[in-house]
Scaffold this motif. Structure first.
Motif, mmCIF file in Angstrom:
data_model
loop_
_atom_site.group_PDB
_atom_site.id
_atom_site.type_symbol
_atom_site.label_atom_id
_atom_site.label_comp_id
_atom_site.label_asym_id
_atom_site.label_seq_id
_atom_site.Cartn_x
_atom_site.Cartn_y
_atom_site.Cartn_z
ATOM 1 N N GLU A 2 -21.764 -48.013 6.581
ATOM 2 C CA GLU A 2 -21.789 -48.738 7.848
ATOM 3 C C GLU A 2 -20.439 -49.367 8.183
ATOM 4 O OE1 GLU A 2 -21.891 -51.768 4.909
ATOM 5 O OE2 GLU A 2 -23.049 -49.913 5.082
ATOM 6 N N ARG A 3 -19.566 -49.515 7.167
ATOM 7 C CA ARG A 3 -18.238 -50.070 7.430
ATOM 8 C C ARG A 3 -17.252 -49.001 7.844
ATOM 9 N NH1 ARG A 3 -16.356 -52.468 2.122
ATOM 10 N NH2 ARG A 3 -17.426 -50.614 1.367
ATOM 11 N N THR A 4 -17.294 -47.859 7.147
ATOM 12 C CA THR A 4 -16.240 -46.867 7.322
ATOM 13 C C THR A 4 -16.539 -45.823 8.385
ATOM 14 O OG1 THR A 4 -17.203 -45.583 5.505
ATOM 15 C CG2 THR A 4 -15.432 -47.117 4.962
ATOM 16 N N ALA A 5 -17.803 -45.607 8.742
ATOM 17 C CA ALA A 5 -18.125 -44.604 9.759
ATOM 18 C C ALA A 5 -17.466 -44.924 11.102
ATOM 19 C CB ALA A 5 -19.642 -44.456 9.908
ATOM 20 N N ASP B 119 -10.811 -53.822 2.017
ATOM 21 C CA ASP B 119 -12.066 -53.177 1.641
ATOM 22 C C ASP B 119 -12.377 -51.965 2.497
ATOM 23 O OD1 ASP B 119 -12.364 -55.310 3.655
ATOM 24 O OD2 ASP B 119 -14.448 -54.643 3.720
ATOM 25 N N LEU B 120 -11.675 -51.816 3.641
ATOM 26 C CA LEU B 120 -11.911 -50.664 4.505
ATOM 27 C C LEU B 120 -11.054 -49.464 4.136
ATOM 28 C CD1 LEU B 120 -12.165 -52.348 8.045
ATOM 29 C CD2 LEU B 120 -14.023 -51.659 6.505
ATOM 30 N N VAL B 121 -10.114 -49.632 3.225
ATOM 31 C CA VAL B 121 -9.199 -48.546 2.858
ATOM 32 C C VAL B 121 -9.762 -47.795 1.660
ATOM 33 C CG1 VAL B 121 -6.858 -47.955 2.130
ATOM 34 C CG2 VAL B 121 -7.232 -49.833 3.747
ATOM 35 N N HIS B 122 -10.151 -46.555 1.879
ATOM 36 C CA HIS B 122 -10.771 -45.759 0.812
ATOM 37 C C HIS B 122 -9.855 -45.660 -0.411
ATOM 38 C CE1 HIS B 122 -13.366 -42.528 -0.809
ATOM 39 N NE2 HIS B 122 -12.232 -42.039 -1.282
ATOM 40 N N GLY B 123 -8.583 -45.431 -0.195
ATOM 41 C CA GLY B 123 -7.665 -45.247 -1.314
ATOM 42 C C GLY B 123 -7.393 -46.494 -2.109
ATOM 43 N N SER C 94 -12.903 -59.321 11.422
ATOM 44 C CA SER C 94 -14.176 -58.611 11.434
ATOM 45 C C SER C 94 -13.943 -57.135 11.686
ATOM 46 C CB SER C 94 -15.089 -59.188 12.520
ATOM 47 O OG SER C 94 -14.570 -58.876 13.805
ATOM 48 N N ARG C 95 -14.918 -56.314 11.325
ATOM 49 C CA ARG C 95 -14.804 -54.878 11.592
ATOM 50 C C ARG C 95 -14.638 -54.622 13.079
ATOM 51 N NH1 ARG C 95 -19.090 -54.669 7.879
ATOM 52 N NH2 ARG C 95 -20.610 -54.146 9.502
#
Length: 359
Positions: free
Chosen positions: A37-40, A207-211, A242-243
């Motif tokens: 729900e954060r990264t989509a 926290d939103l950065v996959h790497g 916020s996102r």
């Protein structure tokens, strides 16, 4: 590096089309594990941002320009599988709406610009992250180097594809030298854009950065002469954007780049176009099937003012890409099969700088 129709023969184009379709199918399955729900929502924005920045050709040598490919940026921000999908969505929008990149060459372009750049860059990135000290700075440095390597890698793969299915008789050694040489320079621009963007996102929402996931360090204490892990502490609340704020800011930047800044981009041919002209690769180039479309050439048909025409085309492109990308990623997220809840937010994690040892 958008390959037009006619550069590569039909059989080779068909093979790369099958390869691209297979990679997209694998990526759709892999993206289910990467998206939540954060990264989509971020993934759709990443696709739109790549579209916008690709409109900003920057000069790299006399009479030659370059632009972002985006594979490294997408892979590091949202994951390699999702990254392939992001760049593929961009290429699809560019080919259909803006007559940029041949439709028969779509498989070549996805293979080269989406698959190769994403796979190569993410492999280099993971190796560097493991080898270097953990921390935010490591992620930024690894992003720079991974992006730098990905662009000449894509140039090399294009040369190999051309060696197999090129439609003109050009010495392949000359093609390789010219392509790799100019794309090393373009890679520097790609590396700067990628590292700055990744660094900006890490600064507000790591926290939103996959790497950057999994790079937290546990504090170690010396007890009776031995180092032991300290007990896990409760997370310290940290003020984060916020996102929604991140998404709005990213969308605004993308619209500004595509709608305004793109007017000032370099008008020189990009690396592939320049090499094609100099080496005679473009002798068999064919008109694009969408040349008569209302947005062909990144301008709105029947609007005479170049600034307004290009700006509107850029805004339409960003909007179309974010809608198409967000739809794809929303569907993928809804079809997750790993059993992980998709409607329960996870606790944001901090990427720590290397911790000191307590004595």
């Amino acid at each position: 590096m958008h390959v037009p129709d006619g550069f590569i023969d039909a059989p080779t184009s068909a093979v790369t089309g099958v390869l691209a379709a297979g990679a997209i199918a694998v990526s759709l399955r892999g993206a289910r594990r990467e998206l939540d729900e954060r990264t989509a929502p971020l993934a759709g924005l990443v696709a739109a941002f790549i579209f916008a920045v690709q409109m900003l050709n920057f000069p790299v040598a006399a009479g030659t320009s370059g632009h972002l490919l985006g594979g490294a940026l997408a892979a590091i921000l949202v994951g390699p599988y999702t990254g392939v999908l992001c760049v593929s969505v961009v290429l699809l929008m560019q080919g259909i709406l803006f007559a940029d990149g041949g439709l028969t060459a779509l498989g070549v372009n996805i293979t080269d610009m989406a698959i190769v750049t994403t796979v190569v860059s993410y492999a280099v990135f993971r190796l560097l992250v493991k080898a270097l000290p953990r921390g935010r700075r490591t992620v930024t440095v690894a992003s720079f180097l991974a992006a730098l390597v990905s662009v000449p890698a894509a140039a090399l793969v294009f040369t190999l594809i051309y060696a197999v299915g090129g439609t003109t008789d050009v010495p392949i050694g000359k093609v390789a030298t010219a392509m790799i040489g100019v794309h090393v320079l373009i890679g520097l621009g790609e590396a700067v854009i990628t590292s700055l963007t990744v660094g900006a996102v890490i600064a507000v929402r790591p926290d939103l950065v996959h790497g950057a996931r999994g790079l937290e360090q546990r504090l170690r204490l010396r007890v009776n002469g031995e180092l032991v892990d300290a007990p896990a502490a409760r997370p310290v609340p940290v003020a984060r954007a916020s996102r929604r704020t991140v998404w709005i800011a990213g969308a605004a930047v993308s619209l500004l780049l595509a709608g305004v800044v793109s007017f000032y981009a370099s008008a020189s041919p990009d690396g592939l176009e320049k090499v094609a002209r100099d080496q005679g690769i473009d002798k068999q180039a064919k008109p694009h099937a969408s040349d008569g479309s209302p947005l062909a050439g990144y301008g709105v048909k029947d609007i005479a003012d170049a600034r307004l025409s290009g700006g509107l085309a850029g805004v339409i492109g960003v909007g179309s890409t974010v809608v198409a990308g967000s739809t794809v990623f929303w569907v993928v997220r809804r079809r997750r099969t790993d059993g992980t809840p998709t409607d329960t937010p996870t606790q944001p994690r901090r990427v720590a700088e290397p911790s000191s040892q307590a004595g």
